[in-house]
Design an enzyme around this catalytic site. Structure first.
Site, PDB file in Angstrom:
ATOM      1  N   ARG A  90     -14.366 -11.315  13.880  1.00 16.99           N
ATOM      2  CA  ARG A  90     -13.024 -10.741  13.980  1.00 16.99           C
ATOM      3  C   ARG A  90     -12.377 -11.081  15.314  1.00 16.99           C
ATOM      4  O   ARG A  90     -12.927 -10.794  16.370  1.00 16.99           O
ATOM      5  CB  ARG A  90     -13.086  -9.222  13.814  1.00 16.99           C
ATOM      6  N   ARG A 100      -4.937 -11.012  13.010  1.00 11.17           N
ATOM      7  CA  ARG A 100      -6.374 -10.729  12.954  1.00 11.17           C
ATOM      8  C   ARG A 100      -7.075 -11.560  11.884  1.00 11.17           C
ATOM      9  O   ARG A 100      -6.493 -11.877  10.846  1.00 11.17           O
ATOM     10  CB  ARG A 100      -6.657  -9.240  12.769  1.00 11.17           C
ATOM     11  N   ASP A 103      -9.333  -7.582   8.478  1.00 14.05           N
ATOM     12  CA  ASP A 103      -9.128  -6.146   8.599  1.00 14.05           C
ATOM     13  C   ASP A 103      -9.645  -5.519   7.315  1.00 14.05           C
ATOM     14  O   ASP A 103      -9.210  -5.928   6.224  1.00 14.05           O
ATOM     15  CB  ASP A 103      -7.611  -5.913   8.667  1.00 14.05           C
ATOM     16  N   ASP A 105      -9.993  -1.789   5.584  1.00 15.41           N
ATOM     17  CA  ASP A 105      -9.604  -0.384   5.736  1.00 15.41           C
ATOM     18  C   ASP A 105     -10.045   0.426   4.526  1.00 15.41           C
ATOM     19  O   ASP A 105      -9.862  -0.030   3.389  1.00 15.41           O
ATOM     20  CB  ASP A 105      -8.075  -0.253   5.833  1.00 15.41           C
TER      21      ASP A 105
HETATM   22  N1  ROI Z   1       0.995  -7.116   7.610  1.00 19.96           N
HETATM   23  C1  ROI Z   1       0.610  -7.589   6.418  1.00 19.96           C
HETATM   24  N2  ROI Z   1       1.502  -8.216   5.660  1.00 19.96           N
HETATM   25  N3  ROI Z   1      -0.654  -7.457   5.946  1.00 19.96           N
HETATM   26  C2  ROI Z   1      -1.602  -6.814   6.673  1.00 19.96           C
HETATM   27  O1  ROI Z   1      -2.760  -6.706   6.237  1.00 19.96           O
HETATM   28  C3  ROI Z   1      -1.248  -6.289   7.920  1.00 19.96           C
HETATM   29  N4  ROI Z   1      -2.145  -5.616   8.684  1.00 19.96           N
HETATM   30  C4  ROI Z   1      -1.803  -5.058   9.836  1.00 19.96           C
HETATM   31  C5  ROI Z   1      -0.409  -5.180  10.410  1.00 19.96           C
HETATM   32  C6  ROI Z   1      -0.494  -5.842  11.754  1.00 19.96           C
HETATM   33  C7  ROI Z   1       0.186  -3.782  10.536  1.00 19.96           C
HETATM   34  N5  ROI Z   1       0.475  -5.965   9.557  1.00 19.96           N
HETATM   35  C8  ROI Z   1       0.085  -6.457   8.370  1.00 19.96           C
HETATM   36  O2  ROI Z   1      -2.703  -4.360  10.496  1.00 19.96           O
END
Ligand code: ROI
Length: 167
Positions: A90, A100, A103, A105
């Site tokens: 990461r 990133r 991610d 979640d």
């Molecule tokens: N924007 C998009 N389109 N997809 C994401 O997974 C995503 N993840 C984030 C932030 C930076 C808020 N923007 C994102 O963490």
């Protein structure tokens, strides 16, 4: 009878990447999650291409949602996901809401609302994020997101904002 808990819940994991071959990142993460002890994959959404939410000077994202059945506690699940993020190298560019590699979640964990210093579930941004709601709706059109409402109603108030299904 033994004392080991066999209770499992259904949880939904959001996956996102916009660096280092995002499609490959998402597919590798899916495999790693499915291979984790205590997690069984139930379903995986289409991949979606999305415009960045947050700073616009970063690449577009690939997003998806995975449904799992798990006997892991929310924090054990979080730690497994963090290990996978780190194992996939990461990288997070410095700024808040920056680009990133990966991610992961916990969007929803059964019908629970969880408020811990390291973990808020349902994920706080679920209801405003098209890149979360649409893939989630694909897997669970009847879902009630605890504390936020029924997914069909949330979708009705959430514009696509550049979201496109891949494949
Ligand atoms: N924007 C998009 N389109 N997809 C994401 O997974 C995503 N993840 C984030 C932030 C930076 C808020 N923007 C994102 O963490």
């Amino acid at each position: 009878m033994n004392n080991s808990s066999t209770q499992t819940i259904t949880a939904y994991i959001g996956l996102g990447s916009n660096l280092a071959s995002p499609v490959t990142q998402i597919k590798s993460a899916r495999n790693a999650i499915a291979a984790t002890a205590g997690i069984k994959e139930l379903a995986f959404s289409s991949l979606y291409h999305s415009s960045p939410m947050g700073p616009q000077d970063q690449p577009d994202y690939v997003n998806a949602v995975m449904a799992i059945e798990t006997g892991l506690s929310p924090t054990d699940l979080l730690h497994c996901l963090q290990r996978i993020e780190h194992a996939q190298g990461r990288i997070r560019r410095g700024e808040r809401w920056g680009a990133r590699t990966l991610d992961l979640d916990i969007l929803v964990y059964g019908d629970q609302c969880i408020e811990l210093p390291e973990l808020t579930v349902p994920h706080s941004g679920v209801s405003e994020r098209s890149f979360v709601l649409y893939p989630l709706y694909e897997l669970a059109p009847q879902l009630i997101i605890p504390g936020q409402g029924n997914i069909a109603d949330l979708i009705a108030n959430c514009p696509l904002a550049g979201l496109k299904r891949l494949d």
